[in-house]
Design an enzyme around this catalytic site. Structure first.
Site, mmCIF file in Angstrom:
data_model
loop_
_atom_site.group_PDB
_atom_site.id
_atom_site.type_symbol
_atom_site.label_atom_id
_atom_site.label_comp_id
_atom_site.label_asym_id
_atom_site.label_seq_id
_atom_site.Cartn_x
_atom_site.Cartn_y
_atom_site.Cartn_z
ATOM 1 N N GLY A 76 0.786 -1.230 0.000
ATOM 2 C CA GLY A 76 0.000 0.000 0.000
ATOM 3 C C GLY A 76 0.813 1.273 0.000
ATOM 4 O O GLY A 76 0.349 2.320 0.479
ATOM 5 N N GLU A 77 2.032 1.211 -0.575
ATOM 6 C CA GLU A 77 2.888 2.410 -0.523
ATOM 7 C C GLU A 77 2.301 3.575 -1.313
ATOM 8 O O GLU A 77 2.428 4.734 -0.912
ATOM 9 C CB GLU A 77 4.300 2.087 -1.019
ATOM 10 C CG GLU A 77 5.249 3.271 -0.876
ATOM 11 C CD GLU A 77 6.711 2.884 -0.787
ATOM 12 O OE1 GLU A 77 7.556 3.787 -0.938
ATOM 13 O OE2 GLU A 77 7.011 1.695 -0.549
ATOM 14 N N ARG A 115 -0.360 -6.257 -10.239
ATOM 15 C CA ARG A 115 -0.908 -5.082 -10.913
ATOM 16 C C ARG A 115 -0.235 -4.852 -12.267
ATOM 17 O O ARG A 115 -0.665 -4.011 -13.035
ATOM 18 C CB ARG A 115 -0.724 -3.836 -10.039
ATOM 19 C CG ARG A 115 -1.616 -3.824 -8.817
ATOM 20 C CD ARG A 115 -1.763 -2.392 -8.323
ATOM 21 N NE ARG A 115 -0.472 -1.778 -8.062
ATOM 22 C CZ ARG A 115 0.148 -1.782 -6.890
ATOM 23 N NH1 ARG A 115 -0.410 -2.386 -5.872
ATOM 24 N NH2 ARG A 115 1.311 -1.192 -6.731
#
Length: 303
Positions: A76-77, A115
């Site tokens: 989640g950076e 992703r």
């Protein structure tokens, strides 16, 4: 890019959470992931995420682990960075216990691979870190991330190129096919010059491969040696430039030769004799190249 990934994030994040629900954690208490494979964050995408967070808040919590110095990001950076830029004081988070450094490396790479938004050089550095930090072989890396070994090998070979060429690949100015062709040139200055020409002229991969063969001939003063023939073996009636089918070949043999060269990415020669007896000669230039050919011709699950 193969779609089959190995262990998913759900499996990798299987450690028991510190609590059954999310908790708010101060943004300035969160440390970035030191194993983050992404080297560049798209500023436009971050700005769009920042505006979304200002309007709707953080919809998915970041995932953290405890370290001796505080709380460190696992996943989640982008959300954390955008929240910080949006002026948020805290973000929702899930804290996982017992996550090791080795798992952190794997988690960071797999999250981004799922992703599909890492460039080839970032992927290569991620795979290299799994080799150096986790002590994995290339086959082990491939198994962990659910890819073919040849895919991992091809990415790692990109790191043999000069930094300037790696930058062109990272910026999508050169494709992996262009970069793999340039690896065949033994002189860095020639690699750099030809890379610039490929970009400037908009060369296709096929044209770039031909340019590389010509560059190698100019450097060595000769074309690569043909394979040695055993006693009594019929010699081909003519020699052709590297990467081209001999001019005297029948049309069907020339077509098959060029088809095999496109598929395998290396020089192929079909030596046909009367009665359709003969040999197919496939060249490789180093151990990695041999392993790639083996994986293409006889994938492990078919051996």
């Amino acid at each position: 890019m193969e779609k089959r990934l190995g262990r998913g994030l759900g499996s990798l994040l299987g450690s028991k959470p510190a609590s059954d629900s999310t908790t708010q954690v101060a943004v300035d208490q969160i440390q970035p992931n030191p194993y983050q494979p992404r080297e560049h964050f798209d500023e436009t995408a971050l700005a769009e995420l920042r505006e979304s967070i200002r309007t709707h808040g953080v919809l998915q919590p970041v995932v953290l682990r405890r370290t001796g110095t505080g709380l460190q990001l696992i996943a989640g950076e982008r959300r954390w960075r955008a929240s910080r830029d949006a002026g948020l004081v805290s973000v929702p988070a899930v804290i996982r216990e017992g996550v090791t450094d080795a798992e952190m490396i794997e988690l960071a790479l797999v999250e981004n691979l799922q992703r599909e938004d890492l460039d080839p050089i970032e992927r290569a550095h991620g795979y290299q870190r799994m080799v150096s930090d986790l002590g994995l072989t290339q086959a082990g890396v491939a198994e962990r991330v659910g890819l073919k070994r040849s895919t991992v090998t091809n990415h790692l070979r990109l790191l043999e190129l000069p930094d300037a060429i790696q930058k062109l690949v990272a910026e999508s100015a050169l494709s992996m096919g262009h970069a793999r062709a340039l690896l065949g040139i033994p002189a860095e200055e020639v690699q750099l010059a030809l890379a610039d020409k490929i970009v400037h002229d908009g060369m296709s991969v096929r044209t770039a491969e031909e340019a590389v063969r010509e560059a190698v001939r100019e450097l060595t003063g000769r074309a690569p040696k043909a394979p040695q023939e055993s006693a009594g073996e019929a010699k081909p009636s003519s020699q052709a430039p590297d990467g081209e089918a001999p001019k005297s070949q029948e049309p069907w043999a020339r077509a098959l030769t060029e088809r095999l060269q496109r598929a395998l990415g290396t020089k192929v020669e079909i030596r046909n004799r009367p009665g359709y007896r003969g040999q197919i000669l496939i060249e490789y230039f180093d151990k990695d190249g041999l392993e790639v050919l083996v994986d293409q011709l006889a994938p492990p699950d078919t051996i």
